[in-house]
Design a protein around this motif. Structure first.
Motif, PDB file in Angstrom:
ATOM      1  N   SER A  34      49.640  44.772  45.521  1.00 38.98           N
ATOM      2  CA  SER A  34      50.176  43.450  45.202  1.00 38.98           C
ATOM      3  C   SER A  34      50.260  43.242  43.694  1.00 38.98           C
ATOM      4  O   SER A  34      49.461  43.785  42.922  1.00 38.98           O
ATOM      5  N   ASP A  35      51.233  42.455  43.293  1.00 46.30           N
ATOM      6  CA  ASP A  35      51.435  42.157  41.887  1.00 46.30           C
ATOM      7  C   ASP A  35      50.222  41.405  41.344  1.00 46.30           C
ATOM      8  O   ASP A  35      49.674  40.515  41.998  1.00 46.30           O
ATOM      9  N   GLY A  36      49.776  41.782  40.179  1.00 46.05           N
ATOM     10  CA  GLY A  36      48.654  41.120  39.553  1.00 46.05           C
ATOM     11  C   GLY A  36      47.299  41.682  39.955  1.00 46.05           C
ATOM     12  O   GLY A  36      46.268  41.108  39.612  1.00 46.05           O
ATOM     13  N   TRP A  37      47.273  42.794  40.678  1.00 47.13           N
ATOM     14  CA  TRP A  37      46.015  43.367  41.127  1.00 47.13           C
ATOM     15  C   TRP A  37      45.148  43.810  39.957  1.00 47.13           C
ATOM     16  O   TRP A  37      43.950  43.564  39.932  1.00 47.13           O
ATOM     17  N   VAL A  38      45.754  44.479  38.990  1.00 48.62           N
ATOM     18  CA  VAL A  38      44.976  45.044  37.884  1.00 48.62           C
ATOM     19  C   VAL A  38      44.576  43.927  36.933  1.00 48.62           C
ATOM     20  O   VAL A  38      45.417  43.194  36.419  1.00 48.62           O
ATOM     21  N   THR A  39      43.301  43.800  36.723  1.00 51.29           N
ATOM     22  CA  THR A  39      42.785  42.764  35.845  1.00 51.29           C
ATOM     23  C   THR A  39      42.703  43.271  34.413  1.00 51.29           C
ATOM     24  O   THR A  39      42.691  44.470  34.161  1.00 51.29           O
ATOM     25  N   GLU A  40      42.643  42.353  33.499  1.00 51.39           N
ATOM     26  CA  GLU A  40      42.590  42.708  32.087  1.00 51.39           C
ATOM     27  C   GLU A  40      41.299  43.438  31.737  1.00 51.39           C
ATOM     28  O   GLU A  40      41.286  44.368  30.957  1.00 51.39           O
ATOM     29  N   ASN A  41      40.195  43.018  32.309  1.00 52.85           N
ATOM     30  CA  ASN A  41      38.888  43.636  32.067  1.00 52.85           C
ATOM     31  C   ASN A  41      38.237  43.971  33.406  1.00 52.85           C
ATOM     32  O   ASN A  41      37.312  43.277  33.834  1.00 52.85           O
ATOM     33  N   PRO A  42      38.648  45.052  34.062  1.00 60.03           N
ATOM     34  CA  PRO A  42      38.122  45.331  35.403  1.00 60.03           C
ATOM     35  C   PRO A  42      36.614  45.513  35.439  1.00 60.03           C
ATOM     36  O   PRO A  42      35.977  45.148  36.419  1.00 60.03           O
ATOM     37  N   GLU A  43      36.045  46.059  34.371  1.00 60.26           N
ATOM     38  CA  GLU A  43      34.593  46.257  34.371  1.00 60.26           C
ATOM     39  C   GLU A  43      33.841  44.940  34.383  1.00 60.26           C
ATOM     40  O   GLU A  43      32.707  44.848  34.852  1.00 60.26           O
ATOM     41  N   VAL A  44      34.492  43.866  33.926  1.00 55.77           N
ATOM     42  CA  VAL A  44      33.864  42.544  33.912  1.00 55.77           C
ATOM     43  C   VAL A  44      34.130  41.812  35.224  1.00 55.77           C
ATOM     44  O   VAL A  44      33.227  41.200  35.797  1.00 55.77           O
ATOM     45  N   HIS A  45      35.370  41.882  35.714  1.00 49.69           N
ATOM     46  CA  HIS A  45      35.773  41.084  36.869  1.00 49.69           C
ATOM     47  C   HIS A  45      35.561  41.765  38.223  1.00 49.69           C
ATOM     48  O   HIS A  45      35.240  41.100  39.198  1.00 49.69           O
ATOM     49  N   LEU A  46      35.769  43.062  38.280  1.00 51.66           N
ATOM     50  CA  LEU A  46      35.718  43.754  39.567  1.00 51.66           C
ATOM     51  C   LEU A  46      34.470  44.603  39.771  1.00 51.66           C
ATOM     52  O   LEU A  46      33.945  44.687  40.876  1.00 51.66           O
ATOM     53  N   LEU A  47      33.999  45.241  38.727  1.00 53.81           N
ATOM     54  CA  LEU A  47      32.882  46.171  38.865  1.00 53.81           C
ATOM     55  C   LEU A  47      31.626  45.537  39.451  1.00 53.81           C
ATOM     56  O   LEU A  47      31.017  46.116  40.356  1.00 53.81           O
ATOM     57  N   PRO A  48      31.206  44.348  39.008  1.00 51.77           N
ATOM     58  CA  PRO A  48      29.990  43.772  39.597  1.00 51.77           C
ATOM     59  C   PRO A  48      30.106  43.547  41.112  1.00 51.77           C
ATOM     60  O   PRO A  48      29.167  43.830  41.858  1.00 51.77           O
ATOM     61  N   HIS A  49      31.260  43.076  41.558  1.00 56.79           N
ATOM     62  CA  HIS A  49      31.464  42.843  42.994  1.00 56.79           C
ATOM     63  C   HIS A  49      31.499  44.165  43.750  1.00 56.79           C
ATOM     64  O   HIS A  49      30.922  44.295  44.835  1.00 56.79           O
ATOM     65  N   THR A  50      32.175  45.151  43.187  1.00 56.52           N
ATOM     66  CA  THR A  50      32.273  46.460  43.828  1.00 56.52           C
ATOM     67  C   THR A  50      30.900  47.113  43.889  1.00 56.52           C
ATOM     68  O   THR A  50      30.526  47.685  44.915  1.00 56.52           O
ATOM     69  N   ALA A  51      30.132  47.040  42.827  1.00 57.59           N
ATOM     70  CA  ALA A  51      28.793  47.634  42.807  1.00 57.59           C
ATOM     71  C   ALA A  51      27.894  46.966  43.840  1.00 57.59           C
ATOM     72  O   ALA A  51      27.135  47.637  44.545  1.00 57.59           O
ATOM     73  N   THR A  52      27.984  45.640  43.952  1.00 55.72           N
ATOM     74  CA  THR A  52      27.179  44.909  44.934  1.00 55.72           C
ATOM     75  C   THR A  52      27.572  45.329  46.340  1.00 55.72           C
ATOM     76  O   THR A  52      26.721  45.564  47.195  1.00 55.72           O
ATOM     77  N   TRP A  53      28.871  45.437  46.587  1.00 56.85           N
ATOM     78  CA  TRP A  53      29.357  45.811  47.912  1.00 56.85           C
ATOM     79  C   TRP A  53      28.905  47.224  48.272  1.00 56.85           C
ATOM     80  O   TRP A  53      28.491  47.474  49.400  1.00 56.85           O
ATOM     81  N   CYS A  54      28.950  48.134  47.318  1.00 53.79           N
ATOM     82  CA  CYS A  54      28.556  49.512  47.588  1.00 53.79           C
ATOM     83  C   CYS A  54      27.057  49.658  47.807  1.00 53.79           C
ATOM     84  O   CYS A  54      26.619  50.549  48.528  1.00 53.79           O
ATOM     85  N   ALA A  55      26.286  48.795  47.160  1.00 54.15           N
ATOM     86  CA  ALA A  55      24.822  48.877  47.314  1.00 54.15           C
ATOM     87  C   ALA A  55      24.458  48.456  48.719  1.00 54.15           C
ATOM     88  O   ALA A  55      23.566  48.905  49.341  1.00 54.15           O
TER      89      ALA A  55
END
Length: 55
Positions: A34-55
């Motif tokens: 989808s358009d707009g998927w890539v965030t400007e700072n993925p390590e700030v916006h996506l990484l914490p959620h992804t790390a929590t989900w993977c844990a």
């Protein structure tokens, strides 16, 4: 090359497939397309959620 995946691996392969995860993987793929998927700072916006989900 050693086929072991860790130091005591003697099977050289997994124990099953991951077909149960396919619906979630497909939904992720659709979201990623989808358009707009890539965030400007993925390590700030996506990484914490992804790390929590993977844990």
């Amino acid at each position: 090359m050693d086929r072991r995946r860790w130091d005591i691996d003697d099977r050289f392969t997994g124990v099953c497939d991951a077909t149960a995860m396919l619906p979630a993987v497909h939904r992720l793929g659709e979201a990623m397309a989808s358009d707009g998927w890539v965030t400007e700072n993925p390590e700030v916006h996506l990484l914490p959620h992804t790390a929590t989900w993977c844990a």
